[in-house]
Design an enzyme around this catalytic site. Structure first.
Site, short mmCIF file in Angstrom:
data_model
loop_
_atom_site.label_atom_id
_atom_site.label_comp_id
_atom_site.label_asym_id
_atom_site.label_seq_id
_atom_site.Cartn_x
_atom_site.Cartn_y
_atom_site.Cartn_z
N PHE A 18 53.54 25.17 29.86
CA PHE A 18 53.06 23.93 29.26
C PHE A 18 53.03 23.99 27.74
CE2 PHE A 18 49.11 26.28 29.00
CZ PHE A 18 48.38 25.70 27.98
N LYS A 19 52.92 25.18 27.19
CA LYS A 19 52.79 25.31 25.74
C LYS A 19 54.08 25.01 25.00
CE LYS A 19 48.91 28.39 26.37
NZ LYS A 19 48.29 29.70 26.20
#
Length: 435
Positions: free
Chosen positions: A106-107
């Site tokens: 997700f980063k």
């Protein structure tokens, strides 16, 4: 728009200053001076908008005063070169898959956005020194930031990670890149890495010599763009006719991800409530129960990216709700699970549904199974591809996890790292030797 420190609401810096500094001089975290509430018409029509259209509108609310619209839209569209789909796992429970980016975590959203925004400010600014990005990682942050900034002119990235406490695949993703990326292997835990980074920002002599910034979620350019996919999740639910009584469950470590969701809620996103799902590192869970925040040393778990004993973004949550425990608990509930329960959840989910959870997603999925009420629709954030934790997942589900091709490519590289003690004097000496 200007930004203030969570330690001093009267402080006032520009977006460029907040992004380049990362951490305020008083050790506070920067917050936007206002949070724009989006009009009802936006939400009425959101189901007919693309992810890019949604994210560009949200980005203008944050950054539109500081960057020309066409350039901001280009940054957003270049950042979001991959989807964030919803997948139904159980009736009424959906996985928001945030692992379709370059490093399968997700980063990638926040790291890619920050890299492009920082490069924009460097090109527009008068300070032509190299920027040194310092980032502490418990797993996925390092790979996302390293790959987001790889090859960006004028920026060197230094990734600090706890020796022996990230998965082998995660380690490969930031120790094999070279070029403008340096991996620093710290003999300690994640909190030691984070402390070294914060101490460097507060060292006046170092900051006079070097242009230092952070790419952890303490940086506004890292955590705010994560709001994009909360809006996109709501749009997908609305297309399915499932957008009423939405509960967002977030596997939480340093709490940047859930803070972005809370800001999206403040902007008008119709989320009923949030669940902060913790592993054995239960500092926030204990705060919810008692109203007392007591940081403590982190403990190692199979959901290692959440192994944080003093989450930085807790300060932002307090600031957002005026330090009012009753307000916070009215919107956010919490859970905490042992490794045994996380492993049990991965196995049970796979056997019942065929869906493969990574350990972090498993924490959030279990929380929804436990806390979701009749009539609610649950969304949990699946923050990383299960192949990033291949050995851990396979041992629990009894089945093979296929490694995506782009992840396998990282594993072919040669590890390069700088060994470092957890003593700030050693890290300071390393930084002082840089150009």
């Amino acid at each position: 728009m200007n930004y203030y420190s969570t330690n001093n609401s009267s402080s006032d810096v520009t977006l460029a200053e907040a992004v380049i500094k990362g951490l305020a001089p008083d050790r506070g975290l920067y917050m936007p001076e206002r949070i724009e509430r989006l009009p009802r018409e936006f939400f009425d029509g959101i189901a007919d908008m693309s992810f890019h259209e949604i994210a560009c509108r949200v980005a203008r609310a944050f950054f539109g005063d500081d960057i020309p619209g066409d350039e901001l839209d280009a940054i957003v569209c270049d950042t979001l070169s991959f989807p964030t789909p919803l997948v139904e796992v159980d009736p009424g429970i959906y996985s928001l898959e945030l692992f379709h980016g370059p490093t399968l975590a997700f980063k990638d959203v926040g790291a890619r956005f920050m890299a492009r925004l920082l490069q924009y400010f460097i090109r527009k600014g008068d300070d032509h020194r190299k920027v040194h990005v310092l980032v502490a990682t418990s797993g996925d942050t390092g790979s996302a930031v390293a790959n987001g900034f790889l090859g960006v002119d004028g920026i060197n990235v230094h990734v600090l990670y706890p020796k022996g406490k990230v998965s082998p695949i995660q380690e490969c993703q930031f120790t094999t890149l070279g070029r403008n990326i340096t991996a620093i292997e710290v003999d300690g835990v994640f909190d030691d890495c984070q402390r070294l980074v914060k101490s460097a920002f507060l060292d006046e002599e170092l900051n006079e010599r070097l242009l230092l910034t952070s790419a952890n979620s303490i940086n506004v350019a890292r955590f705010l763009p994560q709001a994009f996919y909360y809006f996109n999740a709501y749009a997908q639910l609305k297309r399915l006719g499932k957008a009423d009584n939405v509960v967002m469950c977030v596997p939480s470590g340093n709490f940047g991800n859930i803070t972005a969701g809370l800001i999206a809620h403040r902007m008008g996103l119709p989320i009923k409530r949030f669940i902060a799902a913790n592993n054995a590192n239960d500092v926030f869970f204990n705060y919810l129960q008692s109203g007392v925040y007591t940081p403590k040393a982190s403990v190692a778990t199979i959901a290692n990216a959440m192994d944080v004993g003093d989450p930085s973004n807790f300060a932002r949550i307090l600031d957002l709700y005026g330090h009012d425990h009753s307000v916070i608990t009215s919107l956010i509930s919490g859970t905490t699970y042992s490794d045994g329960l996380i492993a049990e959840t991965m196995k049970d989910c796979y056997e019942r549904t065929g869906y493969i959870l990574d350990p972090h997603g498993a924490v959030a999925y279990r929380a929804l199974r436990q806390l979701l009420l009749p009539g609610e629709t649950g969304v949990f954030l699946e923050t990383a591809h299960p192949a990033k934790f291949k050995e851990t997942v396979e041992a629990r589900i009894g089945a093979e996890v296929t490694i995506p091709e782009r992840l396998a490519a990282f594993m072919k590289g040669k590890k390069q790292s700088v060994e470092m003690s957890k003593d700030f004097a050693d890290f300071r000496a390393y930084l002082a030797s840089l150009e």
